[in-house]
Motif scaffolding. Structure first.
Motif: not given
Length: 535
Positions: A114-119, A141-145
């Motif tokens: 749900a978090f990835q889809k909302a983002a 990390s700043s490279e994380g999604s």
């Protein structure tokens, strides 16, 4: 006097309460309008889960505020307020439950991503909030999604908070002494929150494994198996196992079901109706289900022990209706689930029970005990079962072909067949034609008297005459309701009759007494050609 640990607990609760409020305004509230399209079924499910997470976050914040208030009162009035007034001690179970509900809501959102889809729906907005998210977290990390950052922002503060709970409560227990009145409360709180740490780690590990599983399945299989409630416990790709006689390509053990994948076919077995039977050798064990029996064979004894241990515990917690706390199989040996259970199951295999639903008692994969069996065509059997067959007293209802009514057979059964004498009852009229049709037997030339002769005889008075009249009335009613096939008729059925009123001052005549003796000699005969259980 208050301990330094109590002051540290106060600061910990203040920081956590402020963090929850900040996470709610920065992450949770913006996530709700960014949920996937509600017109899509998965979008509606994601929105529901995010709303549930928001609700559990509010409940956790309210409990934290109450705990903070109790600590403030303790520090303000240390002489009049004891340690037992702290919510963390007197209400540890309530605080624990609020944390568990939040963890379960959070992991459900993880499983369906749900978090990835909302983002993804509001990517520009969340990129602008990346700096604010990093301030909530440590070591991100700043490279994380963006989706991963959202998930960590909702989980990391809670994990750190529970860890600090355990450390400060342990320190508090060391300072108050062994014989302090609240020593037991402190030890109990330390145990509960220590178990909560293990539970949180287990839930996260299962959610991560379940989320990764969906990427390894084909589209159709993913649509069938992917639900927020599923948690993957074991995969045959991690610990290989073969299943006989069904050659399954992959075996998946969830917390509520055992799934065997064979090509495009999915075989799902409810864990409430799975029995574990240890094998004779060290590499094999057997599973019993209502319609199938399987042998699980691992490459070595270690693999067999892992699968048998996890299946046993999964069945155990499925029967209890909730997950074990603190962790799956928290003990040296898993407790064996009971052989006798109560459950509902619909048979699918061809045979006399095809599409029939059984609800009642089971024993080792077979209906055993009291239960109810229902077929789609309206047939119904209520009674005792033994090893999957009707055995003992039972009542069978058979729908009539031309009317919305049923014939009812009350008799004893032996190994699935009618046995001995029985009674056939119906709510409507009972004639020779209907009796022959329902029972499959000819009534012959036997006649039943339709109406008793008028009572007459010598006059009598007193209690003896009234007793004789009542006995005669009962005898006449019982005899008139029984036919040669044992088919009973209700008192209000069409064609039935009621005996005449017998005078309380008149004894029954000699003719009436002869008729009563002759009628009472009628006996029921077994329905020799009664319908078989499968018809």
């Amino acid at each position: 006097m208050c301990n330094p640990e109590e002051a540290a607990l106060l600061r910990l609760e203040e920081v956590f309460s402020a963090t929850l409020a900040h996470v709610n305004s920065l992450v949770l509230q913006p996530l709700l309008p960014a949920a996937p399209d509600p017109s899509d079924p998965w979008g509606r499910e994601c929105l529901r889960l995010l709303q549930q997470l928001h609700k559990s976050s509010q409940q956790l914040w309210e409990v934290t505020e109450e705990s903070l208030h109790s600590l403030q009162e303790r520090l303000r009035y240390p002489d009049s307020t004891g340690l037992e007034s702290l919510l963390l001690l007197r209400g540890a179970d309530r605080v624990l439950q609020a944390h568990i509900e939040y963890i379960e809501s959070y992991t459900s959102c993880m499983v369906v991503q749900a978090f990835q889809k909302a983002a993804k729906r509001r990517s520009e907005y969340w990129r602008g909030q990346r700096k604010a998210l990093r301030q909530l977290l440590s070591g991100v990390s700043s490279e994380g999604s963006v989706g991963a950052s959202l998930g960590q922002a909702l989980h990391q503060p809670l994990a750190h908070h529970v860890q600090q709970y355990v450390l400060l409560l342990l320190s508090l227990g060391d300072t108050i002494g062994e014989h302090h009145p609240t020593r037991e409360l402190v030890v109990n709180a330390v145990t509960l929150f220590g178990n909560l740490q293990s539970f949180m780690k287990q839930e996260l590990d299962q959610a991560v494994a379940t989320q990764a599983l969906w990427h390894t399945l084909r589209g159709r299989l993913r649509d069938v198996l992917c639900t927020p409630a599923h948690r993957l416990l074991q995969d045959s790709q991690d610990v290989p196992v073969t299943v006989a006689p069904l050659r399954a390509e992959r075996v998946l053990l969830f917390d509520d079901a055992l799934v065997l994948l064979q090509g495009h076919n999915v075989h799902t077995f409810d864990l409430k109706l799975v029995w574990v039977d240890p094998g004779q050798d060290g590499c094999t064990f057997h599973l019993l289900t209502p319609e199938e029996e399987f042998s699980f064979c691992a490459k070595d004894s270690q693999g067999q022990a892992v699968w048998q241990w996890k299946v046993t515990w999964a069945v155990h917690q499925a029967l209890h209706g909730k997950k074990d706390f603190p962790v799956l199989g928290a003990g040296l040996e898993p407790s064996q689930p009971p052989d006798c259970r109560c459950a509902e199951y619909t048979f699918q295999a061809e045979g006399r029970l095809c599409q029939a639903t059984y609800e009642g008692e089971w024993c080792r994969g077979r209906p055993h005990g009291k239960g109810t069996l229902k077929w789609p065509d309206g047939r119904n059997h209520v009674g005792n079962f033994c090893q999957g067959l009707e055995h003992g007293f039972g009542i069978r209802l058979l729908p009539q072909a031309s009317e919305d009514k049923f014939d009812c057979y009350k008799c004893h059964w032996r190994e699935g067949s009618m046995c001995g004498y029985g009674i056939c009852t119906a709510p409507t009229r009972c004639t020779r034609a209907t009796s022959r049709r329902a029972c499959g037997t000819d009534l012959g030339s036997l006649r039943v008297v339709r109406r008793p002769p008028s009572p007459s005889g010598t006059r009598a008075t007193g209690r003896g005459a009234r007793g004789a009249a009542m006995a005669l009335r009962r005898m006449v009613t019982e005899v008139s309701a029984t036919l040669a096939c044992g088919r009973l008729v209700s008192a209000t059925a069409q064609g039935s009759w009621s005996p005449r009123q017998v005078s309380a001052t008149r004894a029954p005549s000699r003719r009436t007494r002869r008729w009563a003796r002759a009628s009472s000699s009628l006996k029921t005969t077994p329905c020799m050609r009664a319908p078989s259980p499968g018809t």
